[in-house]
Design an enzyme around this catalytic site. Structure first.
Site, short mmCIF file in Angstrom:
data_model
loop_
_atom_site.label_atom_id
_atom_site.label_comp_id
_atom_site.label_asym_id
_atom_site.label_seq_id
_atom_site.Cartn_x
_atom_site.Cartn_y
_atom_site.Cartn_z
N SER A 159 33.85 33.66 51.75
CA SER A 159 33.61 34.40 50.51
C SER A 159 32.68 35.59 50.77
CB SER A 159 33.05 33.45 49.45
OG SER A 159 32.99 34.06 48.19
N ASP A 293 43.32 32.20 44.19
CA ASP A 293 41.92 32.56 44.33
C ASP A 293 41.52 33.51 43.21
OD1 ASP A 293 39.39 33.45 45.13
OD2 ASP A 293 39.91 33.44 47.25
N HIS A 322 39.47 28.71 46.41
CA HIS A 322 38.43 29.56 46.97
C HIS A 322 37.28 28.71 47.52
CE1 HIS A 322 36.14 33.33 47.39
NE2 HIS A 322 35.09 32.62 47.02
#
Length: 345
Positions: A159, A293, A322
Site C-alpha cells: 500500500s 481494491d 487490499h
C-alpha cells in the site's frame, strides 16, 4: 422474567469473555510455537520508538556472511503485528536462509505499558515526524543505521509502503542497496480519486470529530469489554483471531490520531504516478494489483501497462483484498517468497 433474561445474558457474557480469554491465550501459545524464530522490540528510530519484527537475524546482530535480507514496509495503519503470518510464510518459503524484517510506521504501534516503555512523541508539535515525508525519512534512518552497505535488500512495500519504497529508489545510497522491489496493492497515485479516497475525504473527514469522540469513549471501556467487542467484530468480518492483540493496540486513541493524520497527508501528496522512477528501475520492480481494491482501481493497472508496457506488473486473479494480510496472508507470502527466490543475487 426480566431477572431471568438479565441473568441469562450475564451468564452468556461471562461464557463469551472466558472463551475470548482462552482463545487469546491459546492463540499466543500457538503463535509462539509457529513463529518461534520471530523477535521483536521497539528501538528508537528518528526519535520515535518503533515496532520492529524479525525472523532470522535480529537487526543488531551481525549478518556475518549473509549479504541479502528481506525488508517489508507496512501500509497504513502501520502495525507490524498484522504482518506476522505473511512474513513468517515468506521466511519459511526462503528456507529460513534470509533474515526477514518488518518496520512499522512511526507512532502507529506503541509498546505495552511497563517501567521500560520509552515515551512516544505526541502528534501535536511533531507533525513533521508523522506526515508522509517524516515517515519516509524514518525508513531512511532505519536502513542507514541497521543495514550494512554491502548487504542487498529485497524490499517489500504494501500500500503506502510501496510509495515509500519507490521514493527510496531516488536516494543514491539506498538505491545501491536494493536488489529488488515488490509492490503489493501499491498506492502510487491518485489516492483521493479512488473509491476509498472519496469516502475518506468527502464523508468521514468532515465528521472526524464525531469519530474521535467515539474511539476515545471506546478506550474508556474495561479491557475485557473492548476485547469482547473487537473479537465479535473479527468473527463477523472473518478476521483471524490471532490478530486480536494487534487490534487492541490499533484502538489506542493516540495511535488512531497518527494513522488518520498520515492518511490525510497521503490524500494531499500521492497524486501523479512517478513514471520516470518506475521506468528507470523497471528491471527490479514487481507490482501486484488487486481486482477488488478500493484504494487502487483496476484502471490504474491498465494505465500503467499502457505507459510502461514491459514493466513487471501483475493483476491478481485470486480476489485478494487490499488488506491481504488479514485473510490471504499465507498464499500471498508463498507468492512473494517465490519471487524473491527468483531474484536472489
Amino acid at each position: 422474567m426480566f431477572c431471568t433474561l438479565f441473568c441469562g445474558a450475564a451468564n452468556r457474557a461471562r461464557l463469551i469473555t472466558y472463551s475470548v480469554r482462552s482463545i487469546f491465550v491459546l492463540c499466543r501459545h500457538n503463535s509462539s510455537r509457529s513463529v518461534k524464530t520471530m523477535q521483536e522490540s521497539y528501538p528508537v528510530i528518528a526519535k520515535v520508538p518503533t515496532h520492529i519484527l524479525t525472523w532470522g537475524k535480529w537487526i543488531e546482530e551481525s549478518l556475518g556472511d549473509q549479504k541479502e535480507i528481506v525488508l517489508c514496509i507496512t501500509g497504513n495503519p502501520g502495525l507490524p503485528g498484522f504482518y506476522t503470518k505473511f512474513l513468517s510464510t515468506v521466511y519459511e518459503c526462503l528456507n529460513k536462509e534470509l533474515p526477514v524484517w518488518v518496520i512499522g510506521q512511526a507512532g502507529h504501534d506503541e509498546a505495552d505499558e511497563s517501567p521500560y516503555k520509552k515515551p512516544v512523541p505526541a502528534l501535536n508539535g511533531n507533525e513533521n515526524m508523522y506526515n508522509l515525508k517524516g515517515q519516509l525519512q524514518h525508513k531512511v534512518e532505519f536502513i542507514r543505521k541497521y543495514v550494512p552497505q554491502d548487504v542487498k535488500i529485497h524490499l517489500i512495500g504494501h500500500s503506502i509502503g510501496a510509495y515509500m519504497a519507490l521514493e527510496l529508489l531516488k536516494i543514491n545510497d539506498i538505491n545501491e542497496r536494493i536488489q529488488h522491489c515488490y509492490f503489493l496493492f501499491p498506492t502510487l497515485e491518485r489516492m483521493a480519486g479512488s473509491k476509498n479516497g472519496f469516502i475518506v475525504t468527502r464523508l468521514i473527514n468532515p465528521m472526524w470529530c464525531v469519530w474521535q469522540w467515539f474511539y476515545r469513549m471506546f478506550n474508556l471501556l474495561p479491557l475485557f469489554v473492548r476485547t469482547w467487542i473487537i473479537y465479535a467484530y473479527y468473527l463477523v468480518d472473518g478476521i483471524p483471531k490471532h490478530y486480536l492483540g494487534t487490534g487492541l493496540k490499533y484502538m489506542n486513541p493516540d495511535v488512531i490520531d497518527k494513522i488518520w493524520f498520515l492518511a490525510m497527508d497521503e490524500m494531499k501528496h500521492v497524486k501523479e504516478l512517478d513514471v520516470d522512477t518506475l521506468t528507470q528501475n523497471k528491471q527490479r520492480i514487481k507490482l501486484y494489483y488487486g481486482t477488488k481494491d478500493g484504494w487502487v482501481p483496476v484502471r490504474y493497472y491498465h494505465e500503467l501497462k499502457q505507459r510502461i508496457p514491459d514493466i513487471d506488473a501483475e493483476l491478481c486473479t485470486r480476489k485478494y483484498e487490499h488488506a491481504f494480510v488479514l485473510r490471504s496472508a499465507e498464499p500471498m507470502g508463498f507468492s512473494v517468497g517465490e519471487w524473491i527466490l527468483k531474484n536472489r543475487g
